[in-house]
Each structure stands twice: as C-alpha cells, then as structure tokens.
Design an enzyme around this catalytic site. Structure first.
Site, PDB file in Angstrom:
ATOM      1  N   CYS A 226     -24.994  15.773 -23.077  1.00 44.23           N
ATOM      2  CA  CYS A 226     -25.552  14.719 -23.019  1.00 44.23           C
ATOM      3  C   CYS A 226     -26.265  15.148 -24.363  1.00 44.23           C
ATOM      4  O   CYS A 226     -25.568  15.213 -25.500  1.00 44.23           O
ATOM      5  CB  CYS A 226     -26.900  15.012 -22.197  1.00 44.23           C
ATOM      6  SG  CYS A 226     -27.235  12.977 -21.782  1.00 44.23           S
ATOM      7  N   HIS A 227     -27.379  15.282 -24.039  1.00 45.71           N
ATOM      8  CA  HIS A 227     -28.285  15.036 -25.790  1.00 45.71           C
ATOM      9  C   HIS A 227     -28.186  16.250 -26.071  1.00 45.71           C
ATOM     10  O   HIS A 227     -29.041  16.552 -27.165  1.00 45.71           O
ATOM     11  CB  HIS A 227     -29.538  14.026 -25.390  1.00 45.71           C
ATOM     12  CG  HIS A 227     -29.120  12.656 -25.501  1.00 45.71           C
ATOM     13  ND1 HIS A 227     -28.975  11.721 -24.762  1.00 45.71           N
ATOM     14  CD2 HIS A 227     -29.912  11.547 -26.956  1.00 45.71           C
ATOM     15  CE1 HIS A 227     -28.874  10.444 -24.171  1.00 45.71           C
ATOM     16  NE2 HIS A 227     -29.299   9.928 -26.366  1.00 45.71           N
TER      17      HIS A 227
END
Length: 186
Positions: free
Chosen positions: A110-111
């Site tokens: 994800c991030h």
C-alpha cells in the site's frame, strides 16, 4: 497451520494508523515469530481503509533499540498515516536502510513504499504501490508497474488491501527462502 516460517523472526515496523492484521496473521500462521517495532512504546492505533478504527497493537520494542541482525525479514505494512510517520523518523529510516542493504527480504504494501523512498533504495528497482504514491516512486527513480505483487531482489511490494491474499502468500514464500533473486509475479 503450516510451519514454513518456523524459527524465522520477522520485524514489523509500524506506527499509528497502520493496517496490519492480515499480513501479521499470515506470518504467524506460517510459524514466524513477529515483533512489532515502532517509534514509540505502548500501543499503536490500527486503521482499516485509513478512516475506520481497527483496534490497537502492542509495541514489542522501539526501532531505535532494534538490530537488523536479530531478524530474518522486515514487513512495512500499509495505511497512509503509518509510513508517513516512519519516513520522518531517523531511527526508522536508518533501520530500514540497513535492512535493505543487508539483503534480507523487505516487504511493503500500500503506502509502505513511502518509507523505501525516504531510505533511498528505490532507484532502478521495479516496484508497485497504492496508486496515490506511484508518482513519488517514479520521481525517486523506480520503475513502477501495476501488478498485485512485485518482487525485485530483496524488495517485495504490493498495491492495496485488495491484493492481501497474493501479498501474504508471496511474503511467506520469500521470507521462508530469504530469496533475493530478481523476479516479478503478477
């Protein structure tokens, strides 16, 4: 439960705002001993889809006190707030840099790759991430692809919570073998 990761110690570097439950469960079900390292002690607040409270996780140790030599692999879980805090913490940045340089597997979803950008290890690497940070990865010199999981040397990246089944399967397999051979999986 399989014992694929029996005897393996996995550091999970996380801060408030983390999305962690499924990858940690997959590692532990495969027999790994996981330890949550953070930039502060006590507990960290978990989130689901960044907005919904998802409980807390107890911090097992401070990243400032952690040694890469004590772990076989590193997980950088997602959430927006989590890696944003980690990438500005000098101890977290140093720990991740040392981990990547050790050649041991490092997985980010994800991030999570935001921290890898700050560490300065994405140039020339093929990675994936949540769509909103792909420009950041490109600007840091990464070759960004849109695949559920990408393995480039000792870096394993994934796009989003939708990709958790493939991500979890891949990290269990790569952490078991400590594989650092370049490969891409779609």
């Amino acid at each position: 439960m399989t014992e694929t990761l029996q005897g393996k110690r996995v550091a999970i570097l996380a801060a408030d705002g983390v999305e962690l439950e499924q990858p940690r469960e997959a590692l532990e079900q495969a027999g790994a001993q996981t330890e949550v390292l953070s930039i502060h002690d006590g507990e960290i607040q978990a989130r689901e889809n960044d907005l919904d409270a998802a409980g807390t996780f107890t911090v097992d140790g401070l990243v400032a006190d952690a040694s890469v030599t004590h772990y076989d692999a590193l997980l950088l879980p997602g959430g927006t707030v989590n890696p944003d805090q980690l990438r500005v913490d000098p101890d977290a940045v140093s720990f991740v840099r040392e981990f990547v340089e050790s050649g041991k597997p490092v997985a980010a979803i994800c991030h999570g790759p935001w921290t890898l950008i700050e560490v300065g290890v994405v140039e020339g690497r093929t990675l994936t991430s949540f769509p909103s940070i792909r420009t950041d990865l490109r600007n840091a010199g990464a070759d960004v692809v849109d695949q559920d999981v990408v393995v480039d040397g000792n870096l394993i990246t994934s796009r989003s919570p939708d990709d958790l089944p493939a991500f979890c399967d891949t990290i269990v397999a790569k952490f078991a073998s400590n594989s650092t051979q370049e490969e891409e999986k779609s």
